[in-house]
Motif scaffolding. Structure first.
Motif, PDB file in Angstrom:
ATOM      1  N   ALA A 142       5.993  -3.214 -11.007  1.00 28.41           N
ATOM      2  CA  ALA A 142       6.031  -3.315  -9.548  1.00 28.41           C
ATOM      3  C   ALA A 142       5.107  -2.282  -8.916  1.00 28.41           C
ATOM      4  CB  ALA A 142       7.462  -3.137  -9.051  1.00 28.41           C
ATOM      5  N   MET A 143       5.116  -1.058  -9.441  1.00 34.23           N
ATOM      6  CA  MET A 143       4.248  -0.001  -8.934  1.00 34.23           C
ATOM      7  C   MET A 143       2.773  -0.363  -9.135  1.00 34.23           C
ATOM      8  SD  MET A 143       3.791   3.855 -10.450  1.00 34.23           S
ATOM      9  CE  MET A 143       2.989   3.156 -11.914  1.00 34.23           C
ATOM     10  N   LEU A 145       1.413  -3.368  -9.410  1.00 27.39           N
ATOM     11  CA  LEU A 145       1.035  -4.457  -8.511  1.00 27.39           C
ATOM     12  C   LEU A 145       0.846  -3.948  -7.083  1.00 27.39           C
ATOM     13  CD1 LEU A 145       3.417  -7.248  -9.850  1.00 27.39           C
ATOM     14  CD2 LEU A 145       0.946  -7.059 -10.230  1.00 27.39           C
ATOM     15  N   GLU A 146       1.707  -3.054  -6.648  1.00 27.87           N
ATOM     16  CA  GLU A 146       1.571  -2.488  -5.301  1.00 27.87           C
ATOM     17  C   GLU A 146       0.284  -1.684  -5.178  1.00 27.87           C
ATOM     18  OE1 GLU A 146       5.103  -0.243  -4.654  1.00 27.87           O
ATOM     19  OE2 GLU A 146       6.404  -2.017  -4.568  1.00 27.87           O
ATOM     20  N   ARG A 147      -0.044  -0.924  -6.204  1.00 30.71           N
ATOM     21  CA  ARG A 147      -1.264  -0.119  -6.181  1.00 30.71           C
ATOM     22  C   ARG A 147      -2.500  -1.020  -6.164  1.00 30.71           C
ATOM     23  NH1 ARG A 147      -0.381   2.702 -10.519  1.00 30.71           N
ATOM     24  NH2 ARG A 147      -1.536   1.280 -11.845  1.00 30.71           N
ATOM     25  N   ALA A 149      -2.679  -4.006  -4.977  1.00 30.75           N
ATOM     26  CA  ALA A 149      -2.740  -4.664  -3.677  1.00 30.75           C
ATOM     27  C   ALA A 149      -3.382  -3.770  -2.624  1.00 30.75           C
ATOM     28  CB  ALA A 149      -1.334  -5.059  -3.232  1.00 30.75           C
ATOM     29  N   LYS A 150      -3.147  -2.471  -2.729  1.00 34.28           N
ATOM     30  CA  LYS A 150      -3.691  -1.537  -1.748  1.00 34.28           C
ATOM     31  C   LYS A 150      -5.185  -1.309  -1.930  1.00 34.28           C
ATOM     32  CE  LYS A 150       0.594   1.069  -1.061  1.00 34.28           C
ATOM     33  NZ  LYS A 150       1.283   2.370  -1.296  1.00 34.28           N
ATOM     34  N   LYS A 157      -3.742  -9.517   2.881  1.00 28.10           N
ATOM     35  CA  LYS A 157      -2.447  -9.875   3.443  1.00 28.10           C
ATOM     36  C   LYS A 157      -2.461 -11.308   3.935  1.00 28.10           C
ATOM     37  CE  LYS A 157      -1.317  -5.210   5.071  1.00 28.10           C
ATOM     38  NZ  LYS A 157      -0.881  -4.404   6.224  1.00 28.10           N
ATOM     39  N   PRO A 163       3.394  -7.695   3.928  1.00 25.30           N
ATOM     40  CA  PRO A 163       2.711  -6.876   2.926  1.00 25.30           C
ATOM     41  C   PRO A 163       1.701  -7.717   2.159  1.00 25.30           C
ATOM     42  CG  PRO A 163       4.868  -7.500   2.130  1.00 25.30           C
ATOM     43  CD  PRO A 163       4.781  -7.974   3.562  1.00 25.30           C
ATOM     44  N   ALA A 167       1.692  -7.361  -3.683  1.00 24.20           N
ATOM     45  CA  ALA A 167       2.744  -6.342  -3.678  1.00 24.20           C
ATOM     46  C   ALA A 167       4.132  -6.944  -3.806  1.00 24.20           C
ATOM     47  CB  ALA A 167       2.654  -5.500  -2.400  1.00 24.20           C
ATOM     48  N   SER A 168       4.298  -8.188  -3.376  1.00 21.84           N
ATOM     49  CA  SER A 168       5.616  -8.834  -3.453  1.00 21.84           C
ATOM     50  C   SER A 168       5.754  -9.742  -4.668  1.00 21.84           C
ATOM     51  CB  SER A 168       5.871  -9.645  -2.178  1.00 21.84           C
ATOM     52  OG  SER A 168       4.927 -10.693  -2.047  1.00 21.84           O
TER      53      SER A 168
END
Length: 202
Positions: A142-143, A145-147, A149-150, A157, A163, A167-168
């Motif tokens: 999860a971390m 994927l979030e990184r 995405a940023k 988006k 978000p 990230a989701s």
């Protein structure tokens, strides 16, 4: 995006192994300026990607990814397969996962000046976040994927209020965990010998 698998399937030479990792961090024109052994690792990286993308089990895994995440299926399956590789490292890996990862980190630091600029920039974050070990936990995925995405405009988006889609997308792993794990075993049991035993480009 499947860094762990590329590192494992590489030949053991440190520069070749780093080249196999570097394949996700460079553009075509940069390759010619790198050390020949790193270039050899990049060639293997591309061979592995071609083999993986055309494999029917991988295509089956991608088909499990439902809307609105379909366009991210290739990235997600790469990351999810690295998770299952970390979880089942005793079956497919060399030594312990922790020992292997620390060896890779040491090589990255030793040869940092020889790496593509984008990988050099990512290295402090990789070390600080222990990216490779993080694959072993769903929370780590999860971390990751979030990184991703940023930092990447590829994963824009859906709307300003939501978000980034990537990230989701951890929900895809939760929803299809057992099926994807079975896919991974079916794929990697054939991919590992094929790519690691010398069926690679000259």
């Amino acid at each position: 995006m499947n860094y762990l698998a590329h590192l494992l399937l590489s030949e053991p030479d440190p520069l070749a192994r780093l080249g196999n990792l570097a394949g996700d961090f460079l553009k075509g024109a940069e390759v010619r300026s790198l050390h020949p052994t790193i270039q050899r690792g990049i060639a293997l990286h591309r061979h592995i990607d071609t083999y993986t993308d055309s494999h029917p089990i991988v295509r089956q895994s991608k088909a499990r990814v439902e809307p609105p995440y379909c366009r991210l299926a290739g990235v997600l399956v790469d990351v999810f397969y690295d998770h299952f590789l970390a979880v089942h490292w005793e079956t497919y890996g060399v030594g312990t996962l922790e020992g292997f990862v620390q060896e890779v980190y040491a090589d990255l630091q030793q040869y940092q000046a020889w790496l593509p600029p984008s990988l050099q920039r990512a290295l402090p974050l990789m070390l600080a976040g222990d990216w490779l070990t993080a694959y072993g936990q769903v929370s780590g995925i999860a971390m990751i994927l979030e990184r991703m995405a940023k930092r990447s405009p590829r994963f824009a988006k859906r709307s300003p209020q939501e978000p980034p889609l990537l990230a989701s997308s951890i929900c895809v792993l939760h929803r299809h965990y057992n099926a994807l794990e079975q896919d991974f075993h079916q794929f990697f049991s054939t991919a590992h010998p094929c790519c690691a035993a010398g069926d690679r480009p000259p």
